[in-house]
Motif scaffolding. Structure first.
Motif, PDB file in Angstrom:
ATOM      1  N   ILE A   1       0.867  -1.192   0.000  1.00  0.00           N
ATOM      2  CA  ILE A   1       0.000   0.000   0.000  1.00  0.00           C
ATOM      3  C   ILE A   1       0.893   1.229   0.000  1.00  0.00           C
ATOM      4  O   ILE A   1       1.731   1.402   0.885  1.00  0.00           O
ATOM      5  N   GLU A   2       0.675   2.075  -1.037  1.00  0.00           N
ATOM      6  CA  GLU A   2       1.507   3.267  -1.201  1.00  0.00           C
ATOM      7  C   GLU A   2       0.650   4.530  -1.125  1.00  0.00           C
ATOM      8  O   GLU A   2      -0.323   4.680  -1.869  1.00  0.00           O
ATOM      9  N   ASN A   3       1.036   5.411  -0.231  1.00  0.00           N
ATOM     10  CA  ASN A   3       0.373   6.710  -0.094  1.00  0.00           C
ATOM     11  C   ASN A   3       1.208   7.734  -0.859  1.00  0.00           C
ATOM     12  O   ASN A   3       2.318   8.077  -0.455  1.00  0.00           O
ATOM     13  N   THR A   4       0.696   8.220  -1.973  1.00  0.00           N
ATOM     14  CA  THR A   4       1.441   9.181  -2.798  1.00  0.00           C
ATOM     15  C   THR A   4       1.085  10.629  -2.468  1.00  0.00           C
ATOM     16  O   THR A   4       1.651  11.554  -3.051  1.00  0.00           O
ATOM     17  N   SER A   5       0.163  10.846  -1.545  1.00  0.00           N
ATOM     18  CA  SER A   5      -0.288  12.208  -1.217  1.00  0.00           C
ATOM     19  C   SER A   5       0.630  12.852  -0.183  1.00  0.00           C
ATOM     20  O   SER A   5       1.551  12.222   0.353  1.00  0.00           O
ATOM     21  N   ALA A   6       0.335  14.122   0.113  1.00  0.00           N
ATOM     22  CA  ALA A   6       1.139  14.880   1.077  1.00  0.00           C
ATOM     23  C   ALA A   6       0.563  14.823   2.487  1.00  0.00           C
ATOM     24  O   ALA A   6       1.035  15.532   3.379  1.00  0.00           O
ATOM     25  N   SER A   7      -0.442  13.992   2.697  1.00  0.00           N
ATOM     26  CA  SER A   7      -1.048  13.873   4.032  1.00  0.00           C
ATOM     27  C   SER A   7      -1.299  12.402   4.366  1.00  0.00           C
ATOM     28  O   SER A   7      -1.306  11.543   3.472  1.00  0.00           O
ATOM     29  N   ASN A   8      -1.488  12.101   5.646  1.00  0.00           N
ATOM     30  CA  ASN A   8      -1.764  10.730   6.072  1.00  0.00           C
ATOM     31  C   ASN A   8      -3.105  10.253   5.511  1.00  0.00           C
ATOM     32  O   ASN A   8      -4.036  11.045   5.330  1.00  0.00           O
ATOM     33  N   ILE A   9      -3.187   8.960   5.270  1.00  0.00           N
ATOM     34  CA  ILE A   9      -4.440   8.364   4.772  1.00  0.00           C
ATOM     35  C   ILE A   9      -4.832   7.206   5.684  1.00  0.00           C
ATOM     36  O   ILE A   9      -3.998   6.355   6.013  1.00  0.00           O
ATOM     37  N   ASN A  10      -6.084   7.202   6.077  1.00  0.00           N
ATOM     38  CA  ASN A  10      -6.629   6.108   6.881  1.00  0.00           C
ATOM     39  C   ASN A  10      -7.173   5.041   5.933  1.00  0.00           C
ATOM     40  O   ASN A  10      -8.041   5.328   5.099  1.00  0.00           O
ATOM     41  N   TYR A  11      -6.643   3.816   6.059  1.00  0.00           N
ATOM     42  CA  TYR A  11      -7.087   2.750   5.151  1.00  0.00           C
ATOM     43  C   TYR A  11      -7.092   1.417   5.892  1.00  0.00           C
ATOM     44  O   TYR A  11      -6.131   1.062   6.580  1.00  0.00           O
ATOM     45  N   LEU A  12      -8.163   0.641   5.718  1.00  0.00           N
ATOM     46  CA  LEU A  12      -8.328  -0.646   6.384  1.00  0.00           C
ATOM     47  C   LEU A  12      -8.070  -1.776   5.379  1.00  0.00           C
ATOM     48  O   LEU A  12      -8.968  -2.158   4.618  1.00  0.00           O
ATOM     49  N   ALA A  13      -6.862  -2.319   5.411  1.00  0.00           N
ATOM     50  CA  ALA A  13      -6.495  -3.372   4.474  1.00  0.00           C
ATOM     51  C   ALA A  13      -7.276  -4.654   4.724  1.00  0.00           C
ATOM     52  O   ALA A  13      -7.479  -5.451   3.799  1.00  0.00           O
ATOM     53  N   GLU A  14      -7.728  -4.847   5.968  1.00  0.00           N
ATOM     54  CA  GLU A  14      -8.499  -6.064   6.273  1.00  0.00           C
ATOM     55  C   GLU A  14      -9.866  -6.088   5.600  1.00  0.00           C
ATOM     56  O   GLU A  14     -10.558  -7.119   5.599  1.00  0.00           O
ATOM     57  N   ARG A  15     -10.248  -4.928   5.007  1.00  0.00           N
ATOM     58  CA  ARG A  15     -11.518  -4.857   4.289  1.00  0.00           C
ATOM     59  C   ARG A  15     -11.369  -5.232   2.812  1.00  0.00           C
ATOM     60  O   ARG A  15     -12.346  -5.196   2.061  1.00  0.00           O
ATOM     61  N   ILE A  16     -10.180  -5.629   2.426  1.00  0.00           N
ATOM     62  CA  ILE A  16      -9.981  -6.139   1.067  1.00  0.00           C
ATOM     63  C   ILE A  16     -10.575  -7.551   1.045  1.00  0.00           C
ATOM     64  O   ILE A  16     -10.152  -8.435   1.787  1.00  0.00           O
ATOM     65  N   GLN A  17     -11.558  -7.764   0.188  1.00  0.00           N
ATOM     66  CA  GLN A  17     -12.316  -9.027   0.226  1.00  0.00           C
ATOM     67  C   GLN A  17     -12.023  -9.921  -0.973  1.00  0.00           C
ATOM     68  O   GLN A  17     -11.756  -9.434  -2.076  1.00  0.00           O
ATOM     69  N   ILE A  18     -12.123 -11.235  -0.708  1.00  0.00           N
ATOM     70  CA  ILE A  18     -12.094 -12.205  -1.794  1.00  0.00           C
ATOM     71  C   ILE A  18     -13.552 -12.548  -2.098  1.00  0.00           C
ATOM     72  O   ILE A  18     -14.342 -12.819  -1.203  1.00  0.00           O
TER      73      ILE A  18
END
Length: 310
Positions: free
Chosen positions: A205-222
């Motif tokens: 997971i890559e954040n290319t922005s200039a600010s922090n990003i909240n992201y829940l990787a556990e919500r990636i579903q099969i």
């Protein structure tokens, strides 16, 4: 009478003169005889002297030759042959080569491995390297028979603009006859009493922005066949390879940062045979978790092809 006396005196004088001449001739002859002997002696002396000189010269020449031979022999002993000289010359070169190699050995010694690298270097240990990813992190916990069913090493990316989610590689393992005692309160115990499957994905997971990003990787579903399964950041994932945004909060990904780790899915046989058809990996949009909307490329989730069978 006087005439007779005169004749007698003359005869006497003649006899005397003849006698003197004879004596002189005799002495002259003796002198002549002595002269050759003297000359012979002188010639003999000269010959002997010459012989001595010749012998002296011969001895001197022999001594000179012997001295030269000794000097030549000494020079040969002191002077190495071409091969020996080359060997002697090559020995320092070899020593120089050894000296050149020493810094590399010292450098190798000073390169300390991180705990994660040491763990990956252990025989048969799981890691996120191409070789290490083939190793099982499931078998040590479940026991029984764990087999690698499918491996995909073709990366796929869900690009939302300020946030990119890439699946570098993933695999499917089957678990049969699990026989190790497991914590009944652990989600991993799901496979303690039944055969099933574990899907492991290597995610970046890559954040290319200039600010922090909240992201829940556990919500990636099969997703497939009408059912969905959420991911786990911990089940069958060694601590060193768990996906986390930061040390204080796994869901906060700092500005201009890139984080990599593994996520897993546990499936029983029914789940697997349902999901195996047209399987997708559903990557949620970061704006689902953002306090302030991000300038994303799409407002929807992105589906990635996620085949889990040959």
């Amino acid at each position: 009478m006087k005439k007779l006396l005169m004749v007698g005196m003359m005869s006497a004088m003649l006899v005397g003169l003849a006698a003197c001449g004879s004596d002189a001739d005799s002495k002259s002859a003796e002198s002549d005889k002595a002269t050759p002997k003297t000359e012979e002696k002188e010639v003999a002396k000269k010959a002997e002297t010459t012989k001595q000189d010749v012998n002296s010269d011969t001895d001197a020449n022999k001594q000179t030759e012997e001295k030269q031979d000794k000097e030549s022999t000494t020079a040969k002993e002191d002077t190495p042959t071409t091969e020996k000289a080359e060997e002697q010359t090559s020995e320092p070169a070899a020593q120089n080569d050894t000296t050149k190699e020493t810094p590399d050995a010292d450098t190798a010694k000073t390169e300390e491995k991180t705990p994660e690298q040491k763990q990956a270097a252990a025989a048969g240990a799981f890691s996120l390297t191409p070789a290490g990813f083939k190793q099982s992190a499931v078998a040590p916990k479940t026991g029984g028979t764990v087999s690698l069913v499918y491996l995909n090493t073709t990366p796929e990316t869900a690009d939302f603009g300020p946030l990119k989610v890439t699946v570098k590689q993933y695999k499917l393992e089957s678990v049969t006859g699990a026989n190790k005692k497991m914590d009944p309160y652990s989600p991993e115990s799901y496979l303690a009493n039944q055969d099933g499957f574990v899907v492991t994905a290597d995610v970046v997971i890559e954040n290319t922005s200039a600010s922090n990003i909240n992201y829940l990787a556990e919500r990636i579903q099969i997703n497939g066949g009408g059912i969905s399964k959420g991911a786990s950041l911990e089940n069958f994932v060694p601590t060193a390879y768990q996906l986390s945004g930061s040390a204080t909060s796994h869901n906060i990904f700092p500005a201009k940062s890139k984080r990599e780790g593994a996520i897993t899915y546990m499936l029983n046989k029914d789940n697997y045979y349902t999901l195996v058809h047209l399987t997708k990996l559903v990557v949620p949009n970061p704006n689902e978790f953002a306090d302030k909307a991000l300038p994303v490329k799409t407002t929807k989730a992105i589906d990635l092809d996620f085949r889990i069978t040959e």
